[in-house]
Write an enzyme that holds these catalytic residues in place. Structure first.
Site, PDB file in Angstrom:
ATOM      1  N   ASP A  88       0.843  -1.184   0.000  1.00 41.24           N
ATOM      2  CA  ASP A  88       0.000   0.000   0.000  1.00 41.24           C
ATOM      3  C   ASP A  88       0.889   1.248   0.000  1.00 41.24           C
ATOM      4  O   ASP A  88       1.753   1.386  -0.845  1.00 41.24           O
ATOM      5  CB  ASP A  88      -0.957  -0.075   1.201  1.00 41.24           C
ATOM      6  CG  ASP A  88      -2.043   0.967   1.201  1.00 41.24           C
ATOM      7  OD1 ASP A  88      -3.045   0.787   0.483  1.00 41.24           O
ATOM      8  OD2 ASP A  88      -1.896   1.975   1.932  1.00 41.24           O
ATOM      9  N   ARG A  89       0.705   2.194   0.930  1.00 38.47           N
ATOM     10  CA  ARG A  89       1.528   3.413   0.932  1.00 38.47           C
ATOM     11  C   ARG A  89       3.006   3.076   1.082  1.00 38.47           C
ATOM     12  O   ARG A  89       3.866   3.763   0.520  1.00 38.47           O
ATOM     13  CB  ARG A  89       1.100   4.358   2.047  1.00 38.47           C
ATOM     14  CG  ARG A  89      -0.365   4.701   2.100  1.00 38.47           C
ATOM     15  CD  ARG A  89      -0.930   5.213   0.798  1.00 38.47           C
ATOM     16  NE  ARG A  89      -0.611   6.608   0.541  1.00 38.47           N
ATOM     17  CZ  ARG A  89      -1.049   7.285  -0.524  1.00 38.47           C
ATOM     18  NH1 ARG A  89      -1.825   6.692  -1.420  1.00 38.47           N
ATOM     19  NH2 ARG A  89      -0.725   8.551  -0.702  1.00 38.47           N
ATOM     20  N   ARG A  92       4.577   2.558  -2.163  1.00 35.24           N
ATOM     21  CA  ARG A  92       4.870   3.799  -2.872  1.00 35.24           C
ATOM     22  C   ARG A  92       6.182   4.414  -2.392  1.00 35.24           C
ATOM     23  O   ARG A  92       6.958   4.958  -3.182  1.00 35.24           O
ATOM     24  CB  ARG A  92       3.704   4.784  -2.717  1.00 35.24           C
ATOM     25  CG  ARG A  92       2.407   4.182  -3.211  1.00 35.24           C
ATOM     26  CD  ARG A  92       1.191   5.079  -3.148  1.00 35.24           C
ATOM     27  NE  ARG A  92       0.024   4.248  -3.427  1.00 35.24           N
ATOM     28  CZ  ARG A  92      -0.307   3.785  -4.625  1.00 35.24           C
ATOM     29  NH1 ARG A  92       0.442   4.104  -5.677  1.00 35.24           N
ATOM     30  NH2 ARG A  92      -1.365   3.010  -4.796  1.00 35.24           N
ATOM     31  N   TYR A 189      -1.845  11.750   1.838  1.00 41.17           N
ATOM     32  CA  TYR A 189      -2.673  11.706   0.636  1.00 41.17           C
ATOM     33  C   TYR A 189      -2.660  13.037  -0.116  1.00 41.17           C
ATOM     34  O   TYR A 189      -2.793  13.061  -1.343  1.00 41.17           O
ATOM     35  CB  TYR A 189      -4.094  11.269   0.984  1.00 41.17           C
ATOM     36  CG  TYR A 189      -4.181   9.770   1.125  1.00 41.17           C
ATOM     37  CD1 TYR A 189      -4.578   8.973   0.061  1.00 41.17           C
ATOM     38  CD2 TYR A 189      -3.811   9.142   2.306  1.00 41.17           C
ATOM     39  CE1 TYR A 189      -4.627   7.593   0.182  1.00 41.17           C
ATOM     40  CE2 TYR A 189      -3.851   7.765   2.435  1.00 41.17           C
ATOM     41  CZ  TYR A 189      -4.255   6.995   1.364  1.00 41.17           C
ATOM     42  OH  TYR A 189      -4.285   5.629   1.481  1.00 41.17           O
ATOM     43  N   HIS A 248      -7.072  -7.032  -0.066  1.00 37.65           N
ATOM     44  CA  HIS A 248      -6.018  -6.008  -0.082  1.00 37.65           C
ATOM     45  C   HIS A 248      -4.898  -6.285   0.904  1.00 37.65           C
ATOM     46  O   HIS A 248      -3.737  -5.958   0.642  1.00 37.65           O
ATOM     47  CB  HIS A 248      -6.659  -4.647   0.224  1.00 37.65           C
ATOM     48  CG  HIS A 248      -5.699  -3.526   0.352  1.00 37.65           C
ATOM     49  ND1 HIS A 248      -4.877  -3.110  -0.679  1.00 37.65           N
ATOM     50  CD2 HIS A 248      -5.413  -2.703   1.407  1.00 37.65           C
ATOM     51  CE1 HIS A 248      -4.136  -2.094  -0.276  1.00 37.65           C
ATOM     52  NE2 HIS A 248      -4.450  -1.825   0.984  1.00 37.65           N
TER      53      HIS A 248
END
Length: 270
Positions: A88-89, A92, A189, A248
């Site tokens: 997830d984050r 990134r 975000y 997820h």
């Protein structure tokens, strides 16, 4: 920085996603620690790590800034190069680190994501409805902070608490009820919708991840509804990958399968 370290062998950095903490790796990290020195921090803004003051460009919560945190951490531990897995984050942060400092990253695994720039460029109504939090959390301060602060647990993990170990869930809920964490997550975000997107766009077609890359995603999650995931990564990395039989939260819903894929990939020799 709140960080947990254990095991023996080559260094493997594990990065968590939103709105969790490093505890999300609790089922896979002990298995990986049989083969690697596992380093699992809370990202800045999350969990027990600090929440730096932001700026008007949201740079302190950019994935570039978070990646620099990880380089500093690993340097302090004596590692000049290392492998990374990010969900997830955290995924990134991991791929941004691999793009910005390719000499540091030996192997990269990204779990249940496509690049940030790709997600925004390919946005559809289905994406906007399914991942509405991308747009809600990125709204100007302090609208989302106030709305989330009224009842954080209603937004996070609502209807999904059974997916998580009770002790892990307690850790997640502890931190998402703190105003500082709520603000930091919104800044994460906001950075995604501004500087992170801009950095991806600048690298599009000009820079590619240099290390071998593993792409994993959940069969029951949202990504396969919207993308041919491996095709999306084609322009960004020399990669391999597959879907796992879960949603997820790969490391918690399918821990053994996630471990087997990560262990196989990170133990490969060039």
């Amino acid at each position: 920085m709140r960080v947990r370290i254990g095991g023996e062998g080559p260094p493997l950095l594990l990065l968590h996603g939103h709105p969790q903490t490093h505890v999300m790796w609790h089922k896979t990290a002990p298995l990986l620690a049989k083969h690697f020195t596992v380093i699992a921090p809370d990202l800045r803004g999350y969990g027990g790590s600090s929440k730096p003051r932001t700026d008007e460009n949201h740079y302190p919560y950019s994935k570039r800034a978070m990646a620099k945190d990880m380089v500093s951490l690993m340097n302090q531990l004596g590692y000049t190069e290392f492998a990374i897995a990010g969900h997830d984050r955290g995924g990134r942060v991991a791929y941004r680190l691999a793009l910005d400092e390719p000499e540091k990253v030996t192997r990269l695994a990204v779990l249940d994501i496509v690049p940030t720039g790709e997600a925004f460029r390919r946005t559809t109504m289905d994406f906007g409805m399914g991942y509405f939090h991308w747009f809600f959390l990125a709204q100007p301060y302090d609208l989302p902070e106030k709305m989330i602060g009224e009842n954080p647990e209603h937004l996070y993990f609502n209807g999904k608490k059974e997916l998580f170990d009770p002790a892990a869930l307690r850790d997640y809920l502890r931190w998402i009820n703190e105003p500082g964490t709520i603000h930091a997550m919104c800044e994460d975000y906001r950075a995604g919708a501004s500087i992170d997107y801009e950095l991806d766009e600048a690298d599009r077609g000009n820079k590619k991840i240099q290390c071998p890359t593993l792409v994993l995603w959940g069969k029951k999650g949202m990504l396969p509804r919207w993308y041919n995931v491996l095709d999306v990564w084609q322009d960004w990395a020399t990669h391999e990958g597959r879907e796992l039989d879960c949603g997820h939260y790969l490391a918690e819903e399918a821990p053994n399968e996630t471990y087997e894929e990560l262990c196989r990939f990170f133990r490969k020799r060039e």
